[in-house]
Design a protein around this motif. Structure first.
Motif, short mmCIF file in Angstrom:
data_model
loop_
_atom_site.label_atom_id
_atom_site.label_comp_id
_atom_site.label_asym_id
_atom_site.label_seq_id
_atom_site.Cartn_x
_atom_site.Cartn_y
_atom_site.Cartn_z
N THR A 118 0.81 -1.20 0.00
CA THR A 118 0.00 0.00 0.00
C THR A 118 0.85 1.25 0.00
O THR A 118 2.05 1.20 -0.18
N ARG A 119 0.21 2.40 0.26
CA ARG A 119 0.80 3.68 -0.10
C ARG A 119 1.52 4.40 1.02
O ARG A 119 1.36 5.59 1.17
N ALA A 120 2.33 3.75 1.82
CA ALA A 120 3.07 4.47 2.84
C ALA A 120 4.17 3.59 3.39
O ALA A 120 4.23 2.41 3.09
N HIS A 130 3.28 0.18 5.79
CA HIS A 130 2.48 -0.57 4.85
C HIS A 130 2.05 -1.92 5.42
O HIS A 130 2.54 -2.37 6.43
N GLY A 149 0.19 6.87 7.78
CA GLY A 149 1.03 6.56 6.64
C GLY A 149 2.50 6.73 6.96
O GLY A 149 3.29 5.82 6.82
N VAL A 205 -3.60 7.92 5.93
CA VAL A 205 -3.92 7.27 4.66
C VAL A 205 -5.31 7.63 4.18
O VAL A 205 -5.55 7.81 2.98
N TRP A 241 0.95 11.25 -4.20
CA TRP A 241 0.04 10.84 -3.13
C TRP A 241 -0.19 12.00 -2.16
O TRP A 241 0.75 12.58 -1.63
N PRO A 251 -2.24 12.70 1.13
CA PRO A 251 -3.09 12.34 2.26
C PRO A 251 -3.37 13.56 3.15
O PRO A 251 -2.90 14.67 2.87
#
Length: 402
Positions: free
Chosen positions: A28-30, A33, A48, A68, A203, A205
């Protein structure tokens, strides 16, 4: 249980598991994860990234937490914990900087010395009533960068080599031959066989950014240890200090159910309960150490200590706080405080350490686990496309380029 027996059981576990969790890591995006199901199900509580660094004049501690879910919730409390003491490993005072939200209105308290109330999403944020802290809360670019697909590809190659019969030493480190090691490191630096790509490009957040007078936030001394958490009235949901530790080093071996249990337990715990996770982290460190084809050269590893080789590093990483030298305004090295104290790196004694937003934290962290230095292991992505700035709130606004 004797060390030899522990080693035999560990080898059996590695071979049976097939490095299941490693193959999925980084999905995923951090940097936080592959979190537990409870955290993923509550994106407004899913941390995140956490950053902590000093201002150039060493008068202010800067903190940032990205979420996130891209929005703050009125059911949650968002907290930075700042522990302080006179030297590394010896904190003796703690200050909480906690924020709650009602729509766009933030209510943030820094210990008993300052408070911010109001809409903190403007470009300059809001100053506290006592002028000792400033708060921003709103959408921002997270400057974390990571070649997630290349990392996963490298982990897949390592897992396949273990399943194919790579021998493990007494500490559980796989003896990859030179060709396998080259393949692992090559995959790590590419995306689908081509140039490395930052999966996290663009990205944006929700970000909570706090700049606070270090004298107020650190009554115990100028050596600081920072971690963050999100919580509801029912208890803690997520927590994070350093990048990667909580989710890349827990449940690395074995079935997904085991990883889920470990990560849920970790998120509910505090750094004071770190000992419960040391054994699991040792097992993960053994795998990373073998990626370069040489066992025993990870940071703080003792090549001659058998199954206990990774105990010192596992103990350090289990206490997942970001250490910051609050007496320094130079912040260029991840683990600078720890390396100065534990490895005699006098050249790092003047660096604040922590995690400044533009550091290539992933490469430095992984290299320490693989070869004991902060270089030589790269995912091929060296910077965020936007990057952080030098003025509050540091993280770039959506759509801004530098």
């Amino acid at each position: 249980m004797g060390r030899d027996e522990r080693g035999r059981r560990f080898r059996a576990r590695v071979l049976a598991a097939g490095v299941i969790a490693l193959a999925g890591a980084g999905a995923t995006r951090a940097s936080d994860h592959l979190d537990s199901a409870a955290v993923v199900a509550d994106p407004a509580a899913d941390i995140g990234d956490v950053y902590a660094w000093m201002s150039p004049d060493a008068r202010r501690l800067n903190l940032a937490m990205t979420i996130v879910g891209k929005a703050f919730s009125d059911r949650h409390t968002y907290v930075f914990h700042v522990d302080s003491g006179p030297r590394f490993g010896a904190t003796q005072a703690s200050v909480e900087i906690s924020c709650r939200f009602d729509g766009a209105t933030a209510d943030c308290r820094a210990g008993d010395f300052d408070r911010v109330r109001g809409a903190a999403g403007g470009p300059e944020g809001l100053a506290g009533a006592e002028g000792r802290m400033r708060v921003f809360a709103g959408p921002r670019d997270d400057p974390f960068f990571n070649n997630v697909r290349g990392t996963r590809d490298a982990y897949d190659a390592a897992g396949a080599a273990v399943r194919a019969g790579a021998a493990l030493d007494r500490a559980g480190c796989p003896a990859f031959d030179a060709g396998v090691s080259r393949d692992i490191l090559r995959r790590w630096g590419h995306t689908a066989g081509g140039p490395a790509e930052n999966l996290l490009a663009g990205w944006t957040p929700a970000a909570l950014v706090v700049s606070v007078e270090v004298d107020a936030a650190a009554p115990g001394g100028r050596m600081l240890a920072v971690w963050a958490e999100t919580a509801t009235a029912e208890g803690r949901i997520d927590r994070m200090g350093r990048p990667l530790t909580g989710n890349a080093l827990l449940g690395t071996l074995g079935p997904a159910e085991t990883a889920e249990t470990l990560k849920a337990q970790y998120n509910r715990a505090t750094p004071a309960a770190a000992d419960a996770f040391v054994g699991e982290i040792e097992r993960s460190l053994a795998l990373y150490d073998g990626f370069d084809g040489e066992c025993g050269n990870a940071w703080l590893a003792d090549a001659d200590s058998g199954p206990s080789r990774y105990l010192p590093l596992a103990t350090l990483l289990a206490d997942d706080r970001l250490w910051v030298n609050g007496a320094s305004g130079t912040c260029t090295e991840l683990f600078a405080v720890e390396r100065a104290a534990l490895s005699g790196r006098r050249d790092l004694a003047g660096d604040c350490g922590g995690r400044a937003p533009n550091l290539d934290a992933m490469d430095a962290y992984r290299a320490l686990l693989v070869n004991g230095t902060t270089s030589g292991v790269s995912d091929g992505v060296d910077r965020d496309e936007i990057g952080a700035g030098a003025t509050f709130p540091f993280l770039a606004a959506p759509g801004v380029t530098r």
